[in-house]
Design an enzyme around this catalytic site. Structure first.
Site, PDB file in Angstrom:
ATOM      1  CB  CYS A   7      29.459  19.106  26.830  1.00 28.87           C
ATOM      2  SG  CYS A   7      29.589  20.908  26.780  1.00 28.87           S
ATOM      3  CG  ASN A  10      32.132  24.767  23.753  1.00 25.41           C
ATOM      4  OD1 ASN A  10      32.623  25.495  22.911  1.00 25.41           O
ATOM      5  ND2 ASN A  10      32.868  24.231  24.706  1.00 25.41           N
ATOM      6  CB  CYS A  12      27.784  23.639  31.478  1.00 23.77           C
ATOM      7  SG  CYS A  12      26.445  24.859  31.525  1.00 23.77           S
ATOM      8  NE  ARG A  13      27.475  18.405  30.049  1.00 22.97           N
ATOM      9  CZ  ARG A  13      26.711  17.598  29.327  1.00 22.97           C
ATOM     10  NH1 ARG A  13      26.640  16.330  29.660  1.00 22.97           N
ATOM     11  NH2 ARG A  13      26.036  18.034  28.296  1.00 22.97           N
ATOM     12  CG  ASP A 124      23.480  19.378  30.672  1.00 21.79           C
ATOM     13  OD1 ASP A 124      24.024  20.359  31.219  1.00 21.79           O
ATOM     14  OD2 ASP A 124      22.837  19.442  29.618  1.00 21.79           O
TER      15      ASP A 124
END
Ligand code: 4NP
Length: 162
Positions: A7, A10, A12-13, A124
Protein backbone atom coordinates in the site's frame (compact mmCIF):
# COMPACT_ATOMS: atom_id res chain seq x y z
CA UNK A 1 5.42 -19.13 -2.94
CA UNK A 2 6.13 -15.64 -1.70
CA UNK A 3 3.50 -12.86 -1.53
CA UNK A 4 4.08 -9.18 -0.80
CA UNK A 5 1.11 -6.93 0.03
CA UNK A 6 1.73 -3.28 -0.89
CA UNK A 7 0.00 0.00 0.00
CA UNK A 8 1.20 3.59 0.39
CA UNK A 9 2.41 3.90 3.98
CA UNK A 10 2.64 0.23 5.09
CA UNK A 11 0.89 1.16 8.34
CA UNK A 12 -2.82 0.58 7.51
CA UNK A 13 -3.95 -1.58 4.58
CA UNK A 14 -0.90 -3.72 3.81
CA UNK A 15 -0.14 -4.77 7.41
CA UNK A 16 -3.84 -5.63 7.84
CA UNK A 17 -3.65 -7.55 4.54
CA UNK A 18 -0.50 -9.32 5.67
CA UNK A 19 -2.19 -10.26 8.95
CA UNK A 20 -5.40 -11.44 7.28
CA UNK A 21 -3.47 -13.52 4.74
CA UNK A 22 -1.15 -15.08 7.32
CA UNK A 23 -4.07 -15.98 9.60
CA UNK A 24 -6.09 -17.55 6.78
CA UNK A 25 -3.09 -19.43 5.39
CA UNK A 26 -2.27 -20.84 8.83
CA UNK A 27 -5.76 -22.37 8.98
CA UNK A 28 -5.32 -23.98 5.54
CA UNK A 29 -3.34 -26.81 3.98
CA UNK A 30 -1.03 -24.10 2.63
CA UNK A 31 0.33 -23.49 6.15
CA UNK A 32 4.12 -23.32 6.10
CA UNK A 33 4.25 -23.11 2.29
CA UNK A 34 3.62 -19.40 1.71
CA UNK A 35 5.81 -16.50 2.75
CA UNK A 36 3.83 -13.28 3.37
CA UNK A 37 5.24 -9.80 3.90
CA UNK A 38 4.12 -6.21 3.30
CA UNK A 39 5.69 -2.92 2.24
CA UNK A 40 4.75 0.67 1.36
CA UNK A 41 5.56 2.58 -1.81
CA UNK A 42 6.44 5.53 0.47
CA UNK A 43 9.11 5.37 3.16
CA UNK A 44 7.59 7.93 5.56
CA UNK A 45 6.79 5.44 8.30
CA UNK A 46 9.87 3.22 8.00
CA UNK A 47 10.44 1.20 11.17
CA UNK A 48 7.11 2.14 12.74
CA UNK A 49 4.42 -0.29 13.91
CA UNK A 50 1.06 -0.27 12.14
CA UNK A 51 -1.37 2.58 12.86
CA UNK A 52 -3.07 1.92 16.26
CA UNK A 53 -6.44 1.87 14.48
CA UNK A 54 -5.20 -0.91 12.18
CA UNK A 55 -3.82 -2.86 15.16
CA UNK A 56 -7.18 -2.48 16.96
CA UNK A 57 -9.14 -3.48 13.86
CA UNK A 58 -7.07 -6.63 13.30
CA UNK A 59 -7.34 -7.47 17.01
CA UNK A 60 -11.15 -7.25 16.83
CA UNK A 61 -10.85 -9.98 14.20
CA UNK A 62 -8.50 -12.12 16.25
CA UNK A 63 -5.26 -11.19 14.46
CA UNK A 64 -2.22 -9.59 16.14
CA UNK A 65 -0.30 -7.29 13.80
CA UNK A 66 1.34 -5.19 16.54
CA UNK A 67 4.77 -6.73 15.91
CA UNK A 68 4.95 -5.68 12.26
CA UNK A 69 7.21 -2.79 11.23
CA UNK A 70 6.84 -0.60 8.16
CA UNK A 71 9.33 -0.66 5.33
CA UNK A 72 9.53 0.78 1.83
CA UNK A 73 9.13 -1.32 -1.31
CA UNK A 74 12.48 -1.96 -3.05
CA UNK A 75 13.26 -3.04 -6.62
CA UNK A 76 14.81 -6.21 -5.14
CA UNK A 77 11.36 -7.18 -3.78
CA UNK A 78 10.38 -7.91 -7.38
CA UNK A 79 13.05 -10.58 -7.57
CA UNK A 80 12.29 -12.18 -4.18
CA UNK A 81 8.47 -12.22 -4.22
CA UNK A 82 6.35 -14.09 -6.78
CA UNK A 83 3.45 -11.64 -6.49
CA UNK A 84 3.48 -7.95 -5.53
CA UNK A 85 -0.16 -7.36 -4.55
CA UNK A 86 -1.21 -3.72 -4.48
CA UNK A 87 -4.13 -2.20 -2.59
CA UNK A 88 -5.05 0.46 -5.18
CA UNK A 89 -4.11 1.61 -8.71
CA UNK A 90 -1.80 4.38 -7.44
CA UNK A 91 0.12 1.81 -5.42
CA UNK A 92 0.34 -0.37 -8.53
CA UNK A 93 1.67 2.50 -10.67
CA UNK A 94 4.25 3.42 -8.02
CA UNK A 95 5.30 -0.22 -7.62
CA UNK A 96 5.66 -0.67 -11.38
CA UNK A 97 7.93 2.38 -11.50
CA UNK A 98 10.40 0.37 -9.38
CA UNK A 99 10.00 -2.95 -11.16
CA UNK A 100 12.84 -4.49 -13.14
CA UNK A 101 11.44 -4.92 -16.70
CA UNK A 102 11.49 -8.72 -16.51
CA UNK A 103 9.46 -8.72 -13.30
CA UNK A 104 6.64 -6.29 -14.15
CA UNK A 105 4.15 -9.13 -14.50
CA UNK A 106 4.57 -9.92 -10.82
CA UNK A 107 2.71 -6.74 -9.85
CA UNK A 108 -1.10 -6.80 -9.67
CA UNK A 109 -4.06 -5.34 -7.83
CA UNK A 110 -4.69 -7.56 -4.81
CA UNK A 111 -8.47 -7.94 -5.07
CA UNK A 112 -8.69 -8.92 -8.78
CA UNK A 113 -5.59 -11.10 -8.39
CA UNK A 114 -7.31 -12.99 -5.58
CA UNK A 115 -10.43 -13.45 -7.70
CA UNK A 116 -12.65 -10.84 -6.02
CA UNK A 117 -14.98 -9.24 -8.56
CA UNK A 118 -17.21 -7.05 -6.35
CA UNK A 119 -14.43 -4.48 -5.79
CA UNK A 120 -10.96 -3.86 -7.21
CA UNK A 121 -9.64 -1.23 -4.77
CA UNK A 122 -8.94 -1.40 -1.04
CA UNK A 123 -9.68 2.22 -0.07
CA UNK A 124 -7.20 4.07 2.11
CA UNK A 125 -8.67 4.36 5.66
CA UNK A 126 -5.85 6.62 6.97
CA UNK A 127 -7.98 9.79 6.93
CA UNK A 128 -11.11 7.89 7.96
CA UNK A 129 -12.48 6.30 11.12
CA UNK A 130 -13.00 2.82 12.53
CA UNK A 131 -15.79 2.16 10.03
CA UNK A 132 -13.32 2.74 7.20
CA UNK A 133 -10.78 0.40 8.80
CA UNK A 134 -13.52 -2.24 9.16
CA UNK A 135 -14.41 -1.84 5.47
CA UNK A 136 -10.77 -2.29 4.46
CA UNK A 137 -10.48 -5.33 6.74
CA UNK A 138 -13.59 -6.91 5.19
CA UNK A 139 -12.09 -6.56 1.71
CA UNK A 140 -8.67 -7.81 2.80
CA UNK A 141 -10.16 -10.81 4.60
CA UNK A 142 -12.24 -11.65 1.52
CA UNK A 143 -9.06 -11.42 -0.57
CA UNK A 144 -7.26 -13.74 1.85
CA UNK A 145 -10.09 -16.28 1.65
CA UNK A 146 -10.23 -16.14 -2.15
CA UNK A 147 -6.43 -16.28 -2.47
CA UNK A 148 -6.22 -19.40 -0.30
CA UNK A 149 -8.95 -21.08 -2.37
CA UNK A 150 -7.22 -20.15 -5.60
CA UNK A 151 -3.68 -21.05 -4.53
CA UNK A 152 -4.82 -24.36 -3.05
CA UNK A 153 -6.19 -25.33 -6.46
CA UNK A 154 -2.94 -24.58 -8.30
CA UNK A 155 -0.90 -27.58 -9.39
CA UNK A 156 2.24 -25.98 -7.93
CA UNK A 157 0.64 -25.58 -4.49
CA UNK A 158 2.11 -28.91 -3.45
CA UNK A 159 -1.31 -29.89 -2.07
CA UNK A 160 -2.90 -31.48 -5.09
CA UNK A 161 -1.31 -33.53 -7.82
CA UNK A 162 -0.92 -32.34 -11.42
P1 4NP B 1 -1.79 2.91 4.04
O1 4NP B 1 -2.40 4.28 4.60
O2 4NP B 1 -1.22 3.21 2.68
O3 4NP B 1 -2.96 2.00 3.98
O4 4NP B 1 -0.72 2.47 5.04
C1 4NP B 1 -1.68 5.48 4.70
C2 4NP B 1 -0.78 5.65 5.72
C3 4NP B 1 -0.12 6.85 5.86
C4 4NP B 1 -0.36 7.88 4.97
C5 4NP B 1 -1.26 7.69 3.92
C6 4NP B 1 -1.91 6.47 3.80
N1 4NP B 1 0.30 9.13 5.13
O5 4NP B 1 -0.02 10.07 4.37
O6 4NP B 1 1.17 9.26 6.00
Amino acid sequence: MKLLVVCLGNICRSPMGEGALRARIERSPLAGRIEVDSAGTAGWHHGKPPDPRAVACARRHGVDISGLRARQLQPADFLHFDHILCADPDNLDDALALAPPEARARAALLLPWAGITAASVVPDPYYGDDTDFEHSWTLLEAAAEAAVQRLSARPDSGIIGP
